[in-house]
Design a protein around this motif. Structure first.
Motif, PDB file in Angstrom:
ATOM      1  N   ALA A   1     -18.065  -7.548  -0.461  1.00  0.00           N
ATOM      2  CA  ALA A   1     -16.640  -7.824  -0.277  1.00  0.00           C
ATOM      3  C   ALA A   1     -16.492  -8.478   1.088  1.00  0.00           C
ATOM      4  O   ALA A   1     -17.049  -7.997   2.078  1.00  0.00           O
ATOM      5  CB  ALA A   1     -15.824  -6.543  -0.358  1.00  0.00           C
ATOM      6  N   ARG A   2     -15.775  -9.566   1.128  1.00  0.00           N
ATOM      7  CA  ARG A   2     -15.537 -10.258   2.401  1.00  0.00           C
ATOM      8  C   ARG A   2     -14.114  -9.958   2.851  1.00  0.00           C
ATOM      9  O   ARG A   2     -13.172 -10.063   2.065  1.00  0.00           O
ATOM     10  CB  ARG A   2     -15.751 -11.746   2.223  1.00  0.00           C
ATOM     11  N   LEU A   3     -13.993  -9.573   4.096  1.00  0.00           N
ATOM     12  CA  LEU A   3     -12.686  -9.268   4.678  1.00  0.00           C
ATOM     13  C   LEU A   3     -12.356 -10.369   5.681  1.00  0.00           C
ATOM     14  O   LEU A   3     -13.073 -10.569   6.672  1.00  0.00           O
ATOM     15  CB  LEU A   3     -12.697  -7.904   5.373  1.00  0.00           C
TER      16      LEU A   3
ATOM     17  N   THR B   1     -14.431 -12.649  10.332  1.00  0.00           N
ATOM     18  CA  THR B   1     -14.741 -12.288   8.945  1.00  0.00           C
ATOM     19  C   THR B   1     -15.860 -11.262   8.933  1.00  0.00           C
ATOM     20  O   THR B   1     -16.868 -11.428   9.612  1.00  0.00           O
ATOM     21  CB  THR B   1     -15.169 -13.535   8.151  1.00  0.00           C
TER      22      THR B   1
ATOM     23  N   CYS C   1      -7.480   0.364   1.963  1.00  0.00           N
ATOM     24  CA  CYS C   1      -7.457  -0.882   1.196  1.00  0.00           C
ATOM     25  C   CYS C   1      -6.801  -0.659  -0.168  1.00  0.00           C
ATOM     26  O   CYS C   1      -6.893   0.419  -0.748  1.00  0.00           O
ATOM     27  CB  CYS C   1      -8.875  -1.401   0.946  1.00  0.00           C
TER      28      CYS C   1
ATOM     29  N   TYR D   1      -6.692  -2.858  -3.900  1.00  0.00           N
ATOM     30  CA  TYR D   1      -7.349  -3.992  -4.541  1.00  0.00           C
ATOM     31  C   TYR D   1      -6.993  -4.079  -6.022  1.00  0.00           C
ATOM     32  O   TYR D   1      -6.493  -3.120  -6.622  1.00  0.00           O
ATOM     33  CB  TYR D   1      -8.870  -3.909  -4.374  1.00  0.00           C
TER      34      TYR D   1
ATOM     35  N   THR E   1      -9.573  -9.032  -5.673  1.00  0.00           N
ATOM     36  CA  THR E   1      -8.954  -9.349  -4.389  1.00  0.00           C
ATOM     37  C   THR E   1      -8.153  -8.141  -3.936  1.00  0.00           C
ATOM     38  O   THR E   1      -7.835  -7.246  -4.713  1.00  0.00           O
ATOM     39  CB  THR E   1      -8.006 -10.558  -4.502  1.00  0.00           C
TER      40      THR E   1
ATOM     41  N   GLN F   1      -6.221  -6.173  -0.074  1.00  0.00           N
ATOM     42  CA  GLN F   1      -5.851  -6.203   1.342  1.00  0.00           C
ATOM     43  C   GLN F   1      -6.265  -4.877   1.974  1.00  0.00           C
ATOM     44  O   GLN F   1      -6.124  -3.818   1.377  1.00  0.00           O
ATOM     45  CB  GLN F   1      -4.343  -6.396   1.481  1.00  0.00           C
ATOM     46  N   CYS F   2      -6.773  -4.968   3.198  1.00  0.00           N
ATOM     47  CA  CYS F   2      -7.195  -3.783   3.934  1.00  0.00           C
ATOM     48  C   CYS F   2      -6.449  -3.728   5.267  1.00  0.00           C
ATOM     49  O   CYS F   2      -6.175  -4.762   5.893  1.00  0.00           O
ATOM     50  CB  CYS F   2      -8.695  -3.810   4.215  1.00  0.00           C
TER      51      CYS F   2
ATOM     52  N   MET G   1      -9.006  -9.330   1.356  1.00  0.00           N
ATOM     53  CA  MET G   1     -10.315  -8.952   0.835  1.00  0.00           C
ATOM     54  C   MET G   1     -10.616  -9.720  -0.451  1.00  0.00           C
ATOM     55  O   MET G   1      -9.764  -9.820  -1.343  1.00  0.00           O
ATOM     56  CB  MET G   1     -10.351  -7.451   0.574  1.00  0.00           C
TER      57      MET G   1
END
Length: 163
Positions: A69-71, A83, A135, A137, A146, A148-149, A159
Motif C-alpha cells: 500500500a502506498r501512502l 510517500t 485508515c 479504505y 483506495t 485515506q489514513c 492510500m
C-alpha cells in the motif's frame, strides 16, 4: 475370447443367422464373461477426495496474501514524510494486518472489513513512540483498493492498495 465371436463352431455354420441352442448359450456365456470382466473395472482417483477437486483450490486460496500500500501525502503535515510504502497481509476472511514506517516510527496494526461482506474497511495501528494511525479504505478487487489514513499528529495520506 473364442466363446463369444470367433469360435470354430461359429465359423463352420453355413448360416449364422439361424437360431440354435448352442448359439444362444454361447451368447449368454459371452455376456456373462463380459459383465464379469467389465464389472471389475473401476476408476480410482489419483488423489484422495480430501485433496482432489475443490479442496485444493480452497486450500491455496486461503493462504495469506501480502500486498503493498502506498501512502501519498495529502496535507502539509504529511508532506515532510513523503510517500511511504506499507505492507498489508490479508487472510481472505475480512481481516488482515499491516506495518509501515513513517518518519522513523514503525506502525503495526490490524485491518478489518465492515460487517455484511462489505468492500469497505478500517485499519488502525500504533507506533513504537505512542502515536497512532487510523485508515479507512475501499477495495475495488481482492487485491486493489483506495483509502485515506490519518496520523495522530494530523498528517493525512491518500492510500493506494496493490501494484
Amino acid at each position: 475370447m473364442h466363446l463369444c465371436f470367433f469360435s470354430p463352431a461359429r465359423r463352420r455354420r453355413s448360416n449364422p443367422f439361424l437360431p440354435s441352442p448352442v448359439r444362444a448359450g454361447g451368447r449368454l456365456a459371452c455376456a456373462g464373461v463380459l459383465m464379469a470382466v467389465l464389472g471389475g473395472c473401476y476408476v480410482v482417483p489419483a488423489y484422495p477426495p480430501s485433496v482432489a477437486g475443490a479442496a485444493l483450490p480452497t486450500a491455496l486460496a486461503s493462504a495469506p496474501l501480502t500486498m503493498t500500500a502506498r501512502l501519498y501525502p495529502a496535507n502539509d503535515a504529511a508532506a515532510a514524510s513523503g510517500t511511504v510504502v506499507a505492507s498489508v497481509t490479508s487472510d481472505h476472511h475480512g481481516r488482515g494486518s499491516f506495518s509501515v514506517v513513517i518518519e522513523g516510527e514503525r506502525f503495526q496494526g490490524e485491518a478489518t472489513r465492515l460487517a455484511g461482506g462489505s468492500r469497505e474497511g478500517l485499519a488502525n495501528g500504533t507506533g513504537q513512540r505512542g502515536n497512532y494511525l487510523s485508515c479507512r479504505y475501499s477495495m475495488s478487487s481482492p487485491q486493489r483498493g483506495t483509502g485515506q489514513c490519518k496520523l495522530s499528529n494530523g498528517a493525512l495520506f491518500a492510500m493506494h492498495i496493490g501494484e
